[in-house]
Design a protein around this motif. Structure first.
Motif, mmCIF file in Angstrom:
data_model
loop_
_atom_site.group_PDB
_atom_site.id
_atom_site.type_symbol
_atom_site.label_atom_id
_atom_site.label_comp_id
_atom_site.label_asym_id
_atom_site.label_seq_id
_atom_site.Cartn_x
_atom_site.Cartn_y
_atom_site.Cartn_z
ATOM 1 N N GLU A 12 1.170 -1.003 0.012
ATOM 2 C CA GLU A 12 0.143 0.225 -0.093
ATOM 3 C C GLU A 12 1.021 1.306 -0.028
ATOM 4 O O GLU A 12 1.799 1.288 0.817
ATOM 5 C CB GLU A 12 -0.867 -0.088 1.213
ATOM 6 C CG GLU A 12 -1.550 1.246 1.359
ATOM 7 C CD GLU A 12 -2.722 1.636 0.334
ATOM 8 O OE1 GLU A 12 -2.202 2.499 -0.134
ATOM 9 O OE2 GLU A 12 -3.689 1.079 0.250
ATOM 10 N N ALA A 18 -1.918 1.930 5.052
ATOM 11 C CA ALA A 18 -1.240 0.479 5.452
ATOM 12 C C ALA A 18 -1.275 0.478 7.111
ATOM 13 O O ALA A 18 -1.464 -0.575 7.411
ATOM 14 C CB ALA A 18 0.316 0.863 4.867
ATOM 15 N N THR A 37 5.524 -4.600 5.116
ATOM 16 C CA THR A 37 4.769 -3.641 4.347
ATOM 17 C C THR A 37 5.535 -2.652 3.553
ATOM 18 O O THR A 37 6.637 -2.245 3.926
ATOM 19 C CB THR A 37 4.166 -2.627 5.570
ATOM 20 O OG1 THR A 37 3.372 -3.218 6.552
ATOM 21 C CG2 THR A 37 3.249 -1.649 5.042
ATOM 22 N N ASP A 59 -2.779 -3.150 -2.765
ATOM 23 C CA ASP A 59 -3.509 -2.016 -3.408
ATOM 24 C C ASP A 59 -3.427 -2.048 -4.941
ATOM 25 O O ASP A 59 -2.289 -2.460 -5.394
ATOM 26 C CB ASP A 59 -2.595 -0.767 -2.868
ATOM 27 C CG ASP A 59 -3.436 0.528 -3.204
ATOM 28 O OD1 ASP A 59 -4.547 0.248 -3.627
ATOM 29 O OD2 ASP A 59 -2.654 1.508 -3.137
ATOM 30 N N MET A 62 -0.857 1.718 -7.287
ATOM 31 C CA MET A 62 0.651 1.874 -6.550
ATOM 32 C C MET A 62 1.373 2.477 -7.798
ATOM 33 O O MET A 62 1.295 2.172 -8.940
ATOM 34 C CB MET A 62 1.091 0.588 -6.269
ATOM 35 C CG MET A 62 0.509 0.248 -5.016
ATOM 36 S SD MET A 62 1.230 -1.084 -4.133
ATOM 37 C CE MET A 62 1.079 -2.759 -5.203
ATOM 38 N N LYS A 115 -11.285 1.177 0.028
ATOM 39 C CA LYS A 115 -10.825 2.186 1.166
ATOM 40 C C LYS A 115 -12.043 3.394 1.301
ATOM 41 O O LYS A 115 -12.772 3.702 0.397
ATOM 42 C CB LYS A 115 -9.697 2.810 0.182
ATOM 43 C CG LYS A 115 -8.564 1.776 -0.264
ATOM 44 C CD LYS A 115 -7.407 2.828 -0.883
ATOM 45 C CE LYS A 115 -6.213 2.223 -1.148
ATOM 46 N NZ LYS A 115 -5.261 3.061 -1.821
#
Length: 282
Positions: A12, A18, A37, A59, A62, A115
């Motif tokens: 993310e 994130a 991450t 995601d 990106m 989201k």
């Protein structure tokens, strides 16, 4: 014997989102260990191959590489063969609300989160993941199913990241291309599509290969695909389209990867695992 903890990777590019996802996961699924991450698709592929987690949260949008393209690249590179090969991770896409994207995910039974991630929706996703990961399906079946899902998502509206506008090789007419305006050095050439053996994406350009010459165009490969007859040109890799009638041989190397040769060209072209089903007779 105690089962090892399940592990996840989050890709993310917005650090706050994130962190929020990781925090909510810790609340609803405390046994899940987030091992990394990352903020871009290239890092997601590299870390997923190195860590081989059980779950991926990618995601869709990106920098550098979309979550979908990262999933495709990862699936192609995933070490599925051998006694130590781990099943391909359960995949969850994270996306801003898009009606068409949601329809595509649901049609392909691919899980998704909108989201900002809502606790109730995440709880349902966690339950689906826990159920899927508790099964003992062979890795090859998992990977083949994922490949089929990704192939459909690649052409679904609203899923693939939008590409920057570029000068078209020819004006779009709705009919398959018959002529391409391509450059070679300082000259512009009118190249009949009937002479083209394959197209290959390279940096900001697409290479146009005939038996005798190589040309360059700036039209993205994704745009070309929509202007070519898919019965004539097959996609064998995310960066390569080949004239099917020019394929002379397809060989499998010791690692199980397919390569093909075309009449009139000396090079061998790799076939992505995503498109290996075209040669299933092998």
């Amino acid at each position: 014997m105690t089962q090892p903890a399940l592990r996840a990777l989050i890709a993310e590019d917005e650090p706050l989102l994130a962190a929020a996802l990781q925090q909510e996961l810790a609340r609803v699924w405390p046994e899940l260990q987030v091992v990394a991450t990352v903020g871009d698709g290239l890092s997601a592929v590299r870390q997923a191959l190195a860590l081989q987690p059980d779950v991926l949260f990618f995601d869709i949008r990106m920098p550098g590489q979309s979550g979908l393209d990262a999933a495709v690249e990862l699936a192609d590179a995933w070490p599925a063969d051998g006694p130590s090969g781990r099943p391909f991770p359960a995949l969850v896409f994270v996306t801003a609300y898009d009606q068409y994207a949601v329809q595509a995910f649901e049609a392909q039974a691919v899980d998704y989160l909108l989201k900002p991630v809502q606790a109730a929706r995440l709880q349902k996703t966690v339950q689906k993941l826990q159920l899927a990961l508790s099964s003992k399906a062979p890795a090859a079946i998992d990977l083949e199913a994922t490949m089929a899902q990704l192939r459909h998502l690649l052409v679904a509206p609203g899923v693939a990241a939008p590409v920057a506008a570029a000068a078209p090789a020819v004006p779009a007419t709705g009919a398959p291309l018959t002529l391409i305006q391509a450059s070679s050095g300082s000259q512009i050439h009118m190249v009949p599509v009937a002479d083209v053996l394959y197209f290959e994406a390279a940096d900001k350009y697409v290479r146009v290969l005939t038996a005798a010459r190589e040309y360059l165009i700036r039209t993205p490969l994704k745009d070309l695909i929509g202007q070519l007859d898919t019965q004539v040109f097959w996609q064998i890799h995310r960066s390569t389209l080949v004239r099917a009638s020019s394929i002379t041989t397809v060989t499998r190397d010791e690692a199980g990867k397919l390569h093909l040769e075309l009449a009139g060209r000396p090079e061998k072209l790799p076939v992505s695992r995503l498109y290996a089903h075209l040669f299933k007779a092998m």
